[in-house]
Design an enzyme around this catalytic site. Structure first.
Site, short mmCIF file in Angstrom:
data_model
loop_
_atom_site.label_atom_id
_atom_site.label_comp_id
_atom_site.label_asym_id
_atom_site.label_seq_id
_atom_site.Cartn_x
_atom_site.Cartn_y
_atom_site.Cartn_z
N GLY A 152 39.70 47.27 37.20
CA GLY A 152 38.75 47.58 38.22
C GLY A 152 38.83 47.84 39.01
N CYS A 153 37.97 49.16 40.34
CA CYS A 153 38.09 49.52 41.12
C CYS A 153 39.02 50.21 41.53
CB CYS A 153 36.60 49.99 41.96
SG CYS A 153 36.36 47.94 42.63
N TYR A 154 39.99 49.43 42.80
CA TYR A 154 41.23 49.60 43.05
C TYR A 154 41.65 50.02 41.96
CZ TYR A 154 39.77 47.99 47.94
OH TYR A 154 39.62 47.72 48.92
N THR A 156 41.62 51.89 39.20
CA THR A 156 41.74 52.89 38.35
C THR A 156 42.17 54.02 39.94
OG1 THR A 156 39.79 52.31 37.62
CG2 THR A 156 39.48 53.89 38.01
N ALA A 157 41.60 53.46 40.67
CA ALA A 157 41.99 54.82 42.07
C ALA A 157 43.58 55.06 42.27
CB ALA A 157 41.05 54.89 42.87
#
Ligand code: NAP
Length: 344
Positions: A152-154, A156-157
């Site tokens: 997911g994007c969150y 990953t960060a």
């Protein structure tokens, strides 16, 4: 010979970003684009204005058999719950590979998936086989797999920001706090009242505080990296930008570190990573500087409160947070140079 790839869900934000990257990728040929909206094939430029002029590119009414006939590797850029229905059929073709952008194969446990997404998992044996597609921490497994669960994007960060500390067993099990912000494309293209222009523009709001569906994914991966369960408080926010994701992480340390020790740990893990940029002291990431790229910027400081690290990361949610990372995973799956076709 070029690798034949297809995108299912090409009309979505992630699908379109994938198409943009893949059309300039020197080693692939885009052979199939699918959308369930269509009754007959339509030129991509008619359906998606940013692809006007690409006259020979057609989007087809989605049929898994046509996608499989045309391609060796499929990107599934669909809402959660659909890839788990398609994957078993796709993988019956011996040579097929999947990069799934949804959450369907990210969690190891079918029970956890059901609790998080309120759906019974329909392909649970594949949860053991699927590889979590965070290349910086999993590239060997990714290169040997045939089903990659793109993070997911969150996650990953947040995971790129925390992984060096987790791997070095330097995180306390309790007290980790993440404050994160996402642009509006992070929520997809389907109509939702709270995503209307006037609701998002000139506004800033928290949502799903400590209840976001990405928390189990992040805690699962943190446990795999550190060998011990680590709990986090997670407060996501919507910000009025189109793309970009920003995570401010307050990380309690299990022992005191000097500023120099903290930075040398991050340098040790990331100095050779093509898509992770550790910023100099007192320089902080910006969503603008990663927009359109597959890069994660990391800013770092030992906090004023001793035994705490302050880590700030920025990615493009559609780039390193989705389509860019999916192409990085494809490169690994297909034995290509990991950076091929991607902006670092
Ligand atoms: N947006 C982000 O920043 C981001 C980041 C990381 C991961 N992801 C994940 O990536 C996936 C795609 O996200 P997105 O933002 O592109 O979503 P989106 O804009 O809502 O697009 C999803 C696409 O899936 C297709 N679709 C919907 N229901 C379908 C069905 N039942 N069968 C077949 N196709 C269906 C739709 O295309 P048609 O109607 O044309 O078929 C739609 O365009 C999601 O799982 C999301 O969680 C998104």
């Amino acid at each position: 010979m070029k690798i034949k790839v297809g995108i299912v869900g090409v009309t979505g934000y992630v699908g379109q970003e994938l198409l943009r990257i893949l059309l300039r990728h020197p080693a692939v040929s885009v052979e199939y684009l699918g959308s369930r909206q269509l009754k007959k094939p339509a030129p991509a430029g008619e359906l998606l204005p940013s692809f006007r002029g690409t006259n020979d590119l057609k989007v087809h009414p989605f049929r898994i058999t046509s996608a499989l006939d045309a391609c060796e590797l499929l990107f599934l850029a669909l809402p959660h719950g659909i890839a788990m229905e398609l994957a078993p059929q796709i993988l019956r073709k011996r040579t097929a590979r999947i990069v799934d952008l949804s959450a369907d194969f990210r969690l190891r446990s079918a029970g956890q998936y059901q609790q998080t997404y309120r759906l019974k998992h329909k392909a649970s044996p594949l949860l053991r086989e699927a590889v979590y597609g965070l290349p910086e921490w999993n590239r060997d497994k990714i290169s040997r797999s045939r089903l990659v669960a793109n993070p997911g994007c969150y996650p990953t960060a947040v995971l790129l920001g925390l992984a060096p500390l987790a791997k070095e067993r330097l995180l306390k099990r309790e007290g980790l706090t993440v404050d994160a912000k996402s642009g509006a494309t992070g929520a997809g293209r389907s109509l939702k009242e709270d995503l209307l222009f006037c609701e998002v523009n000139e506004n800033l709001r928290a949502y799903r505080v400590n209840a976001h569906q990405h928390i189990p994914e992040m805690e699962q991966q943190m446990k795999e990296l550190s060998g011990a369960p680590i709990r986090m408080s997670f407060v996501p926010h919507f910000v009025p930008i189109n793309r970009g994701l920003y995570a401010t992480i307050y990380a309690p340390l299990s022992r005191p570190l000097t500023e120099r020790q903290l930075r040398s740990i991050y340098r040790k893990w990331y100095s050779k990573e093509p898509f992770v940029r550790l910023l100099p002291e007192r320089v902080w990431p910006q969503v603008k500087s990663v927009a359109g790229s597959n890069r994660c910027e990391i800013g770092l400081q030992r906090d004023r409160q001793e035994q705490r690290a302050l880590i700030i990361t920025a990615i493009d949610n559609l780039g390193k947070g989705a389509a860019g990372q999916a192409v990085q995973n494809m490169n690994l799956l297909c034995g290509l140079e990991e950076t091929e076709g991607l902006l670092g």
